[in-house]
Write a protein that holds these residues in place. Structure first.
Motif, PDB file in Angstrom:
ATOM      1  N   GLU A 108      -1.467  -1.062   5.628  1.00  0.00           N
ATOM      2  CA  GLU A 108      -1.305  -2.518   5.553  1.00  0.00           C
ATOM      3  C   GLU A 108      -2.594  -3.221   5.961  1.00  0.00           C
ATOM      4  O   GLU A 108      -3.025  -4.186   5.304  1.00  0.00           O
ATOM      5  N   LEU A 166      -5.167  -2.760   3.179  1.00  0.00           N
ATOM      6  CA  LEU A 166      -4.771  -3.521   1.995  1.00  0.00           C
ATOM      7  C   LEU A 166      -5.061  -5.008   2.179  1.00  0.00           C
ATOM      8  O   LEU A 166      -5.521  -5.695   1.247  1.00  0.00           O
ATOM      9  N   ASN A 167      -4.833  -5.518   3.379  1.00  0.00           N
ATOM     10  CA  ASN A 167      -5.159  -6.920   3.666  1.00  0.00           C
ATOM     11  C   ASN A 167      -6.654  -7.175   3.515  1.00  0.00           C
ATOM     12  O   ASN A 167      -7.072  -8.201   2.951  1.00  0.00           O
ATOM     13  N   GLU A 168      -7.473  -6.242   4.016  1.00  0.00           N
ATOM     14  CA  GLU A 168      -8.916  -6.382   3.888  1.00  0.00           C
ATOM     15  C   GLU A 168      -9.341  -6.349   2.425  1.00  0.00           C
ATOM     16  O   GLU A 168     -10.216  -7.111   1.996  1.00  0.00           O
ATOM     17  N   LYS A 169      -8.712  -5.473   1.666  1.00  0.00           N
ATOM     18  CA  LYS A 169      -9.028  -5.370   0.236  1.00  0.00           C
ATOM     19  C   LYS A 169      -8.678  -6.670  -0.498  1.00  0.00           C
ATOM     20  O   LYS A 169      -9.468  -7.177  -1.309  1.00  0.00           O
ATOM     21  N   ASN A 170      -7.505  -7.236  -0.208  1.00  0.00           N
ATOM     22  CA  ASN A 170      -7.083  -8.470  -0.858  1.00  0.00           C
ATOM     23  C   ASN A 170      -8.007  -9.635  -0.503  1.00  0.00           C
ATOM     24  O   ASN A 170      -8.370 -10.448  -1.367  1.00  0.00           O
ATOM     25  N   GLN A 171      -8.408  -9.703   0.759  1.00  0.00           N
ATOM     26  CA  GLN A 171      -9.320 -10.771   1.179  1.00  0.00           C
ATOM     27  C   GLN A 171     -10.668 -10.645   0.489  1.00  0.00           C
ATOM     28  O   GLN A 171     -11.243 -11.644   0.030  1.00  0.00           O
ATOM     29  N   GLU A 218     -11.335  -9.166  -2.403  1.00  0.00           N
ATOM     30  CA  GLU A 218     -11.208  -9.466  -3.826  1.00  0.00           C
ATOM     31  C   GLU A 218     -11.030 -10.963  -4.068  1.00  0.00           C
ATOM     32  O   GLU A 218     -11.518 -11.499  -5.069  1.00  0.00           O
ATOM     33  N   ASN A 219     -10.369 -11.665  -3.158  1.00  0.00           N
ATOM     34  CA  ASN A 219     -10.232 -13.122  -3.285  1.00  0.00           C
ATOM     35  C   ASN A 219     -11.583 -13.825  -3.183  1.00  0.00           C
ATOM     36  O   ASN A 219     -11.769 -14.926  -3.715  1.00  0.00           O
ATOM     37  N   SER A 223     -16.257  -6.456  -3.779  1.00  0.00           N
ATOM     38  CA  SER A 223     -15.623  -5.155  -3.967  1.00  0.00           C
ATOM     39  C   SER A 223     -15.292  -4.545  -2.607  1.00  0.00           C
ATOM     40  O   SER A 223     -15.975  -4.809  -1.615  1.00  0.00           O
ATOM     41  N   TYR A 224     -14.241  -3.746  -2.572  1.00  0.00           N
ATOM     42  CA  TYR A 224     -13.805  -3.139  -1.317  1.00  0.00           C
ATOM     43  C   TYR A 224     -13.054  -1.860  -1.621  1.00  0.00           C
ATOM     44  O   TYR A 224     -12.117  -1.859  -2.430  1.00  0.00           O
ATOM     45  N   MET A 272     -10.707   0.931  -0.007  1.00  0.00           N
ATOM     46  CA  MET A 272      -9.873   1.250   1.143  1.00  0.00           C
ATOM     47  C   MET A 272     -10.182   2.631   1.705  1.00  0.00           C
ATOM     48  O   MET A 272      -9.900   2.900   2.873  1.00  0.00           O
TER      49      MET A 272
END
Length: 285
Positions: A100, A103-108, A110-111, A115-116, A118
């Motif tokens: 979790e 995934l939060n870091e990835k979503n932030q 990408e917003n 690129s990120y 996990m």
């Protein structure tokens, strides 16, 4: 530099015991060793070596904070010196929620149009901490199941050691791990090598001999074969120490088969060091 993670899809085959014993063997040989506990189970390296550490305290700095870019201090301050000078980064309960968090870091990211990955965060943390300047050997005790913990470990170390039971089920677990690694290599573009397969609890039955033969024919390296050593390993967990310390400090008499087991782990450690091109010391403890 030698980097690897002991991996097994099957439980109870001695993954953590193998990691701890090899860490001590490398250290006794004169190498600087970092052991990283990324296993969320209680029976992990953190319990095995028993440093004074509260893995449930959400306020203290821990590896997860570094993985998600929110450290509270320097990476090297995470380490605890344990047996024979091995540096241990303990496990923390936050690891249970690592998917979790990542995934939060990835979503932030990408917003924000960034690129990120996990699965490259442990690799990033180790690079930023310049661990190559401090250690000769890094061992990550990871989760046995597919997921972000195991994938981070594999991407960071790129090598596995596979402890297993010489049974049909154990053989199947190796094949499953092989498929997992192939999938990871294809999706992320990293190469993961198998440094050794280590039969543990071997009883030299006909079926077991056939399984070992098939593994070797498939190209796997099987440098040592560990027999049934249940009492030794249970004693290590009870005393929270490696087999080396257990035999030396907690046995009232030396048992030849246990001395042989220590020599086998030393042989395995020297094999892994040679695979990485580490200088083999002339005299080991």
């Amino acid at each position: 530099m030698l980097t690897y993670t002991p991996v097994s899809e099957a439980g109870g085959v001695g993954k953590t015991t193998t990691a701890a014993t090899l860490a001590v063997s490398h250290a006794q040989a004169g190498h600087n060793v970092l052991a990283i506990d990324m296993d969320t189970q209680n029976g992990s390296l953190t319990y095995f070596f028993g440093p004074e550490y509260n893995r449930g305290d959400p306020q203290i700095d821990n590896l997860v904070r570094h993985l998600v870019g929110r450290p509270k201090g320097d990476f090297h301050d995470l380490t605890h010196e344990v047996e024979d000078g091995v540096d241990l980064i303990p496990s923390h309960n936050m690891l249970e929620d690592i998917h979790e968090f990542l995934l939060n870091e990835k979503n932030q990211a990408e917003n924000l149009g960034e690129s990120y990955s996990m699965y490259h965060q442990l690799h990033r943390v180790l690079q930023e901490a310049n661990v190559r300047d401090h250690y000769d050997v890094i061992i990550v005790d990871s989760a046995g199941k597919a997921g972000p913990i195991l994938y981070n470990a594999l991407v960071a170390v790129r090598n596995v050691v596979i402890p297993f039971e010489a049974t049909a089920k154990g053989q199947e677990s190796i094949e499953g791990l092989d498929d997992l690694v192939d999938g990871l290599e294809e999706s992320i573009g990293v190469d993961v090598g198998v440094l050794a397969v280590v039969p543990i609890g071997y009883k030299d039955t006909r079926d077991q001999r056939e399984i070992l033969g098939e593994l070797r024919e498939s190209g796997f390296s099987v440098p040592v074969i560990i027999g049934e050593r249940g009492s030794l390993m249970e004693g290590c967990w009870k005393q929270q120490c490696s087999p080396y310390t257990y035999v030396e400090d907690h046995r009232n008499r030396k048992r030849e088969y246990e001395i042989d087991t220590l020599e086998q782990f030393d042989e395995l450690a020297r094999h892994l060091e040679r695979e990485a091109g580490l200088k083999i010391p002339e005299v080991t403890a």
